[in-house]
Design an enzyme around this catalytic site. Structure first.
Site, short mmCIF file in Angstrom:
data_model
loop_
_atom_site.label_atom_id
_atom_site.label_comp_id
_atom_site.label_asym_id
_atom_site.label_seq_id
_atom_site.Cartn_x
_atom_site.Cartn_y
_atom_site.Cartn_z
N CYS A 189 26.64 -59.40 56.66
CA CYS A 189 26.37 -58.26 55.78
C CYS A 189 26.99 -58.48 54.40
O CYS A 189 27.11 -57.55 53.62
CB CYS A 189 26.89 -56.97 56.40
SG CYS A 189 28.69 -56.89 56.60
N ASP A 235 36.58 -55.87 69.86
CA ASP A 235 36.85 -55.35 68.53
C ASP A 235 38.36 -55.16 68.41
O ASP A 235 39.05 -54.96 69.42
CB ASP A 235 36.12 -54.02 68.30
CG ASP A 235 35.96 -53.68 66.82
OD1 ASP A 235 34.90 -54.00 66.26
OD2 ASP A 235 36.91 -53.13 66.23
N ARG A 289 19.23 -53.34 67.14
CA ARG A 289 19.73 -52.85 68.43
C ARG A 289 18.58 -52.73 69.43
O ARG A 289 18.71 -53.09 70.61
CB ARG A 289 20.44 -51.51 68.25
CG ARG A 289 21.86 -51.64 67.72
CD ARG A 289 22.59 -50.31 67.73
NE ARG A 289 22.16 -49.44 66.65
CZ ARG A 289 22.73 -49.38 65.46
NH1 ARG A 289 23.74 -50.19 65.17
NH2 ARG A 289 22.30 -48.55 64.53
N ASP A 336 28.16 -59.48 64.85
CA ASP A 336 27.93 -58.60 63.70
C ASP A 336 29.27 -58.34 63.00
O ASP A 336 29.82 -57.24 63.06
CB ASP A 336 27.29 -57.28 64.16
CG ASP A 336 26.89 -56.39 62.99
OD1 ASP A 336 26.72 -56.92 61.87
OD2 ASP A 336 26.75 -55.17 63.19
#
Length: 395
Positions: free
Chosen positions: A339, A249, A211, A299
């Site tokens: 991830c 999102d 970030r 992400d």
């Protein structure tokens, strides 16, 4: 006291001799004794040579996780308490007036397989994810409170891996009283964390360094933050001087919290746009509209929980990166992440390279990205490097 023994098949002791902490079920020739789930066992080679002491997990494909490779060390409260103390002390330099949150214990990489401890200001969130960590569950809250003076300790043992260990899901406060969202400070910026129902333990602490990096490339930029969750990258980009940030999102609650974060940091809300949508579908819509961005941040959630999900995950990673690249302005940068622990860094780079080829976009790797410093990776346990990323620049 004589411990039960796990005897390995011939030739299957090599990984333990190289200090890798996992023993898979297929490597075991026999179990001598009758250990229960989470009990300490001695792991030995076929010839009886000592290899490790670990925790037994009969329902998992990972049948044992090593606590120690030292035959002189006994697994008891003193041993585990010392491991906790050492993990916390190693991170002391990472906390100051501008950073009151971060990971305190990172499972195998801290010699505590299956235990995660995250600090959010005066609150701790723990995840107990293995049979061995569960065996000692009564120890963790008291030991952590003594070491940190935390006012609240909340358990978020609701990850899928607990089911693979044959353990029930747990989510509840163990110490103190949790009063709504937990305020934190990261890099001088203020956020609020939902430690009860938020993703992971409430906030993506592993992206702290990334970030800060994003902020350095955001000045005067049109920024696209996909899978934005509660807007960590959005706030960082606005603080870095972004002209405009579009955050996408599927969760309206996460986006609403992101808007609160913008307000809490006295940032210009007119430079922030929030879209509740499926990222894949919305990317196509943006591309059809001829939108271009100077900085794109991808992400996404874990597309590959296990090895069997990798082929499907590879297609998803390629698709989302391909569309992002088509919207990347000349000279623009893409920060793209995975991830998924089952997707190793080399495979991830190959997937992204394939997307670039299909998008007919020429990119260079400016930096390889990983988890923040509070998420260390043992050199003997590469699986601990679940977060990997690339900072790419379009020529």
């Amino acid at each position: 006291m004589t411990l039960p023994k796990i005897v390995l098949k011939p030739g299957r002791e090599k990984s333990l001799r190289h200090l890798h902490p996992w023993v898979f079920s297929g490597a075991i020739e026999r179990v001598d004794g009758h250990p229960d789930s989470g009990d300490t066992v001695e792991i030995v080679a076929r010839d009886g040579a000592f290899l490790a002491r670990g925790a037994y997990s009969p329902q998992s494909q990972i049948s044992a996780r090593a606590w120690t490779f030292d035959p002189a060390q006994q697994i008891d409260e003193a041993f585990l308490g010392q491991r906790l103390k050492e993990a916390i002390e190693r991170r002391s330099r990472l906390f100051d007036a501008n950073h009151d949150s971060g990971r305190l214990v990172h499972s195998e990489s801290d010699g505590l397989p299956g235990l995660i401890v995250d600090r959010y200001g005066d609150a701790l969130v723990i995840q107990i994810l293995s049979a061995g960590a569960e065996r000692w569950r009564k120890l963790w809250p008291a030991a952590l409170q003594e070491l940190t003076q935390a006012k609240v300790i909340h358990e978020r043992s609701d990850a899928e891996v607990r089911e693979l260990e044959g353990l029930p899901v747990r989510n509840g406060t163990l110490v103190g009283t949790l009063k709504g969202l937990v305020p934190i400070i990261e890099g001088g910026l203020r956020y609020e964390v939902d430690v009860v129902t938020g993703q992971k333990t409430g906030f993506f602490l592993d992206q702290r360094d990334n970030r800060a990096l994003a902020a350095t490339y955001a000045r005067d930029a049109q920024v696209l933050n996909a899978f934005s969750y509660t807007g960590g990258f959005t706030v960082a980009a606005l603080k870095g001087g972004a002209k405009h940030v579009l955050s996408i999102d599927t969760s309206t609650d996460a986006l609403a919290l992101g808007q609160r974060h913008v307000a809490a940091n006295a940032l210009d809300a007119t430079r922030a746009e929030w879209s509740s949508a499926d990222v894949f579908a919305h990317f196509r819509k943006l591309r059809d509209q001829g939108k271009y961005f100077d900085l794109v941040i991808l992400d996404p959630p874990k597309f590959a929980p296990t090895e069997k999900h990798v082929p499907r995950a590879a297609r998803a990673y390629k698709d989302i990166n391909l569309w992002a690249m088509k919207m990347l302005a000349p000279g623009g940068r893409l920060m793209t992440f995975s991830c998924s622990g089952a997707v190793h860094p080399e495979l991830f780079q190959k997937i992204v390279a394939g997307a670039a080829a299909d998008a007919r976009v020429d990119l260079i790797i400016e930096q390889r990205l990983s988890g923040s410093a509070d998420h260390p990776v043992s050199i003997h346990f590469p699986e601990g490097e679940y977060l990997k990323g690339l900072l790419l620049r379009r020529k």
